[in-house]
Design a protein around this motif. Structure first.
Motif, PDB file in Angstrom:
ATOM      1  N   TRP A 112      29.509  41.794  64.735  1.00  0.00           N
ATOM      2  CA  TRP A 112      28.137  41.281  64.819  1.00  0.00           C
ATOM      3  C   TRP A 112      27.552  41.529  66.206  1.00  0.00           C
ATOM      4  O   TRP A 112      26.415  41.988  66.348  1.00  0.00           O
ATOM      5  CB  TRP A 112      28.143  39.788  64.492  1.00  0.00           C
ATOM      6  CG  TRP A 112      26.805  39.121  64.561  1.00  0.00           C
ATOM      7  CD1 TRP A 112      25.709  39.390  63.782  1.00  0.00           C
ATOM      8  CD2 TRP A 112      26.414  38.059  65.436  1.00  0.00           C
ATOM      9  NE1 TRP A 112      24.671  38.560  64.126  1.00  0.00           N
ATOM     10  CE2 TRP A 112      25.078  37.732  65.135  1.00  0.00           C
ATOM     11  CE3 TRP A 112      27.080  37.344  66.435  1.00  0.00           C
ATOM     12  CZ2 TRP A 112      24.386  36.731  65.794  1.00  0.00           C
ATOM     13  CZ3 TRP A 112      26.394  36.336  67.095  1.00  0.00           C
ATOM     14  CH2 TRP A 112      25.064  36.039  66.781  1.00  0.00           C
ATOM     15  N   ILE A 113      28.350  41.248  67.247  1.00  0.00           N
ATOM     16  CA  ILE A 113      27.888  41.477  68.617  1.00  0.00           C
ATOM     17  C   ILE A 113      27.607  42.957  68.850  1.00  0.00           C
ATOM     18  O   ILE A 113      26.606  43.330  69.467  1.00  0.00           O
ATOM     19  CB  ILE A 113      28.927  40.964  69.633  1.00  0.00           C
ATOM     20  CG1 ILE A 113      29.021  39.439  69.590  1.00  0.00           C
ATOM     21  CG2 ILE A 113      28.580  41.439  71.047  1.00  0.00           C
ATOM     22  CD1 ILE A 113      27.804  38.708  70.089  1.00  0.00           C
ATOM     23  N   LYS A 116      24.397  43.871  67.214  1.00  0.00           N
ATOM     24  CA  LYS A 116      23.282  43.320  67.996  1.00  0.00           C
ATOM     25  C   LYS A 116      22.984  44.191  69.214  1.00  0.00           C
ATOM     26  O   LYS A 116      21.823  44.447  69.531  1.00  0.00           O
ATOM     27  CB  LYS A 116      23.620  41.897  68.456  1.00  0.00           C
ATOM     28  CG  LYS A 116      23.432  40.821  67.403  1.00  0.00           C
ATOM     29  CD  LYS A 116      23.803  39.456  67.956  1.00  0.00           C
ATOM     30  CE  LYS A 116      22.929  39.072  69.129  1.00  0.00           C
ATOM     31  NZ  LYS A 116      23.266  37.715  69.660  1.00  0.00           N
ATOM     32  N   ASN A 117      24.036  44.624  69.895  1.00  0.00           N
ATOM     33  CA  ASN A 117      23.842  45.441  71.097  1.00  0.00           C
ATOM     34  C   ASN A 117      23.136  46.754  70.785  1.00  0.00           C
ATOM     35  O   ASN A 117      22.406  47.296  71.616  1.00  0.00           O
ATOM     36  CB  ASN A 117      25.188  45.720  71.760  1.00  0.00           C
ATOM     37  CG  ASN A 117      25.778  44.479  72.410  1.00  0.00           C
ATOM     38  OD1 ASN A 117      25.075  43.520  72.682  1.00  0.00           O
ATOM     39  ND2 ASN A 117      27.083  44.500  72.648  1.00  0.00           N
ATOM     40  N   ILE A 172      31.657  35.364  73.255  1.00  0.00           N
ATOM     41  CA  ILE A 172      30.559  36.097  73.892  1.00  0.00           C
ATOM     42  C   ILE A 172      31.030  36.688  75.215  1.00  0.00           C
ATOM     43  O   ILE A 172      30.724  37.846  75.552  1.00  0.00           O
ATOM     44  CB  ILE A 172      29.341  35.173  74.096  1.00  0.00           C
ATOM     45  CG1 ILE A 172      28.720  34.834  72.730  1.00  0.00           C
ATOM     46  CG2 ILE A 172      28.298  35.836  74.995  1.00  0.00           C
ATOM     47  CD1 ILE A 172      27.668  33.749  72.789  1.00  0.00           C
ATOM     48  N   THR A 176      31.344  40.667  76.056  1.00  0.00           N
ATOM     49  CA  THR A 176      30.483  41.148  77.128  1.00  0.00           C
ATOM     50  C   THR A 176      31.268  42.043  78.081  1.00  0.00           C
ATOM     51  O   THR A 176      30.795  43.112  78.494  1.00  0.00           O
ATOM     52  CB  THR A 176      29.865  39.969  77.900  1.00  0.00           C
ATOM     53  OG1 THR A 176      29.037  39.194  77.014  1.00  0.00           O
ATOM     54  CG2 THR A 176      29.011  40.468  79.064  1.00  0.00           C
TER      55      THR A 176
END
Length: 203
Positions: A112-113, A116-117, A172, A176
């Motif tokens: 998902w991350i 999104k990125n 997160i 990151t």
């Protein structure tokens, strides 16, 4: 009698023929959505609609027929990923021990991350305009994590002093510093370390 029977048969046939194109359209849309998600996940910068259509092997007009704007495509990908996370927590708990379900769910969160990125500029603009409600998404994700935590606590597999917010913040942070797919191996190691920290200490 014969006339009514023929008419009724034709009506059933017409309805079946009408359903077939709709089913084909739904499959085509799902396929485009899957390809777009994959492109967003692997993109270093937000890809163009034409690049997504090319990856899907369709013309740009076909993509726009299903997703008339970039925003509609981004919204569909975003919402699909949220559903995969929320429904995924229940599905994983149905077939895996809670700790294993939590670790697998972390991989879904990483997907998902990554997605999104790959669509961040459009996504941020949509959140700012109110087209996507960030607070609602956060609540849904924290609810999914809580379900996994509660199951783990009940089974004695996960610590009782960790909150869903703690796990969300940790994930997160991990994604990151170790974004997928660029640093897939490092992300995996960090997730395993996080899982070690979530297990209750030996008695």
């Amino acid at each position: 009698m014969r006339h009514r029977s023929t008419s009724g048969t034709r009506s059933v046939s017409d309805r079946a023929e009408a359903r077939a194109p709709r089913a084909d359209a739904a499959r085509n849309r799902d396929q485009l959505l899957a390809v777009a998600t994959r492109v967003f996940m692997s993109a270093g910068a937000e890809p163009s609609m034409r690049a997504i259509a090319r990856e899907a092997g369709v013309g740009i007009a076909t993509l726009y027929r299903h997703f008339p704007t970039r925003e509609s495509l981004v919204d569909a990908v975003y919402q699909d990923q949220v559903v995969r996370l929320t429904a995924g927590a229940r599905e994983l708990l149905g077939r895996l021990p809670p700790a294993a379900a939590m670790r697998r769910w972390m991989d879904l969160f990483g997907d998902w991350i990554a997605a999104k990125n790959g669509m961040l500029d459009t996504l941020l603009a949509m959140i700012e305009s109110g087209e996507i409600t960030h607070a609602r998404t956060r609540t849904e994700l924290l609810t999914a994590i809580t379900a996994l935590l509660d199951a783990g606590r009940a089974a004695g597999d996960l610590r009782s002093d960790v909150t869903a917010e703690d796990i969300a913040a940790s994930l997160i942070g991990i994604f990151t510093v170790a974004p997928r797919p660029v640093r897939e191996a490092q992300a995996g190691r960090l997730l395993d370390l996080l899982m070690d920290g979530l297990r209750p200490p030996p008695r």
